[in-house]
Design an enzyme around this catalytic site. Structure first.
Site, PDB file in Angstrom:
ATOM      1  N   SER A   1      -3.892   6.188  -0.292  1.00 12.31           N
ATOM      2  CA  SER A   1      -5.035   6.165  -1.215  1.00 12.31           C
ATOM      3  C   SER A   1      -5.880   7.430  -1.036  1.00 12.31           C
ATOM      4  CB  SER A   1      -5.831   4.871  -0.995  1.00 12.31           C
ATOM      5  OG  SER A   1      -6.717   4.648  -2.062  1.00 12.31           O
TER       6      SER A   1
ATOM      7  N   ASP B   1      -0.728  -2.461  -8.291  1.00  5.26           N
ATOM      8  CA  ASP B   1      -1.925  -1.920  -7.619  1.00  5.26           C
ATOM      9  C   ASP B   1      -3.091  -1.953  -8.599  1.00  5.26           C
ATOM     10  OD1 ASP B   1      -3.865  -0.124  -6.563  1.00  5.26           O
ATOM     11  OD2 ASP B   1      -2.312   0.940  -5.441  1.00  5.26           O
TER      12      ASP B   1
ATOM     13  N   HIS C   1      -2.100  -2.632  -3.449  1.00  4.50           N
ATOM     14  CA  HIS C   1      -2.685  -1.498  -2.730  1.00  4.50           C
ATOM     15  C   HIS C   1      -2.831  -1.773  -1.225  1.00  4.50           C
ATOM     16  CE1 HIS C   1      -4.707   2.370  -3.255  1.00  4.50           C
ATOM     17  NE2 HIS C   1      -5.708   1.988  -2.505  1.00  4.50           N
TER      18      HIS C   1
END
Lengths: 284, 284
Positions: free
Chosen positions: B153, B229, B262
């Site tokens: 991320s 995600d 995620h």
């Protein structure tokens, strides 16, 4: 899925699914959240995969093992489901430790069925883990009634006691750093005196060392214990389990692991052995 | 070990050692804590093992990856050290988000070198991660100067930018769900406008898509992105990376993973591929 189950989280993992499930639990008279990992094999039409029930230690919830043990990779490969309950009843109506301590009450159910007030209504974690939870899981997910049990610390005690008290219910049992003789160590004395009352003769039914004397089934025990575990001498005392197993002629594999502590870094290192131990017994 | 390093935690894991280390970091003008995993091979006399630097995402510290990624099993087998820094400078003297938000300031350094006040003094995470941290690690632990970088991320952005800005410094790079085009998405716009100021032309030096246009080294990029995600469309936009890589003729393996979100359940599922990607380049 039954109307009274709520999926509160879902994550894909190693081709399977990790779920957090909330339900109203009758045995402990409150809402409970458990986690279940379903391996890819569970997605096959008509499949029923065997289940390892994992009991966590003090302060944990359903989340610690699923996030930190690194178990799901091999569980996926072996076709093994894993179910991780919370470690106590919880909620505003559930009495906790009067002093707010972390080793009693919320997060510290010790997997017993309490007989003393104000705990007897909610603190029935043994009944929940051994009966209600498997019934809920087997009714709502593609899993079979082939069960193994394992756990860590307080949950290692829980796993040993669940297996020893319920012959035939589990195909295998194993533990990491279990509290093997809770009647004789501070964590156990605190919990048992409050959950079960002052008569220590009643404690024997919840103490793995005492239960070994009475066991009618000789289910082999696998135990890993770190030699650098800061709770080793005061709370865990694996030698007491060794002595009890030898006296009873009960099969025990006790592996002392040099350098390892009480953390999930220790569990992660050896969890694959425990999964294979369970899978072999479950024919997973 | 140098006098200014303090071991704040140590755990045996997969035959190696996991350490949390605190030190005074000059680049970011505060105390920083990083984690290092040393595989068993690092304990051999005279050994120098290669290192994967892992950059975590928003809100994380040095702990998340080490506890949740399930990476240490294969790192031990491959003989690969892993170093995980914190995600920002921290402390009472370090300004955070003025509104206490979680996507800027503490836990959200974005791996840039800030130029704007009040952030310029402390928020120099790029300099810290690329230069000071490896120097400290290589001076104090049995690791080599063979380095790879990876992240998740915000840290996936960090990994791509570290590699693209510093040709020759890393043998490989990979990312999970990276913010590939921070100049054009809300998380990045918030962070860059405050750390780097309103002149968007300065942002290009910290944006993987822009850096691909200028890259002189064609280090292959490995990216995994979950299709489930929740940040995919608004913040991550992997198609922008694909377009930029194609335009630049830069090698990119972008793997869209159906069903994955995620979380660290996603990272755990595919981390072994990233470790092997690094190890192959590092000849670990």
């Amino acid at each position: 899925m039954a109307d009274d189950l709520t999926i509160v989280a879902e994550n894909a993992c190693f081709g399977g699914r990790h779920l957090r499930v909330k339900h109203r639990a009758a045995t402990v008279a409150c809402d409970m959240t458990f986690a279940v990992y379903l391996p890819p094999a569970a997605a096959v039409e008509g499949a029923r995969v065997p289940v390892l029930y994992w009991l966590s230690g003090l302060t944990c919830t359903d989340e610690n093992f699923m996030q930190k043990a690194g178990a799901l990779r091999l569980a996926a490969e072996l076709g093994l489901a894993i179910v991780a309950p919370d470690t106590s009843p919880r909620g505003p109506d559930v009495p906790g430790d009067p002093d707010g301590a972390w080793d009693f009450g919320h997060g510290a159910g010790f997997y017993v069925d309490a007989t003393e007030e104000p705990y007897a209504t909610h603190y029935r974690m043994h009944d929940y883990v051994v009966h209600e939870l498997p019934a809920v899981v087997e009714a709502n997910f593609p899993v079979s009634d082939k069960r193994s049990v394992a756990g860590h610390s307080m949950g290692g005690h829980g796993a040993l006691v669940c297996a020893l008290r319920n012959p035939g219910r589990y195909r295998s049992v194993s533990a990491f750093a279990p509290i093997v003789n809770p009647s004789a160590v501070p964590w156990g004395e605190k919990a048992f005196s409050r959950y079960l009352g002052p008569d220590r003769s009643t404690w024997r039914a919840w103490d793995a060392c005492a239960l070994l004397e009475m066991a009618t089934e000789r289910l082999p025990l696998l135990v890993d214990q770190g030699e650098a575990d800061s709770f080793l001498g005061k709370q865990l005392q694996p030698d007491a389990l060794r002595t009890a197993a030898e006296a009873a002629g009960h099969p025990l594999t006790l592996r002392m692991q040099p350098g390892y502590d009480h953390s999930y870094f220790f569990i992660a290192t050896f969890i694959d052995d425990h999964l294979r131990h369970a899978a072999a017994a479950l024919e997973a």
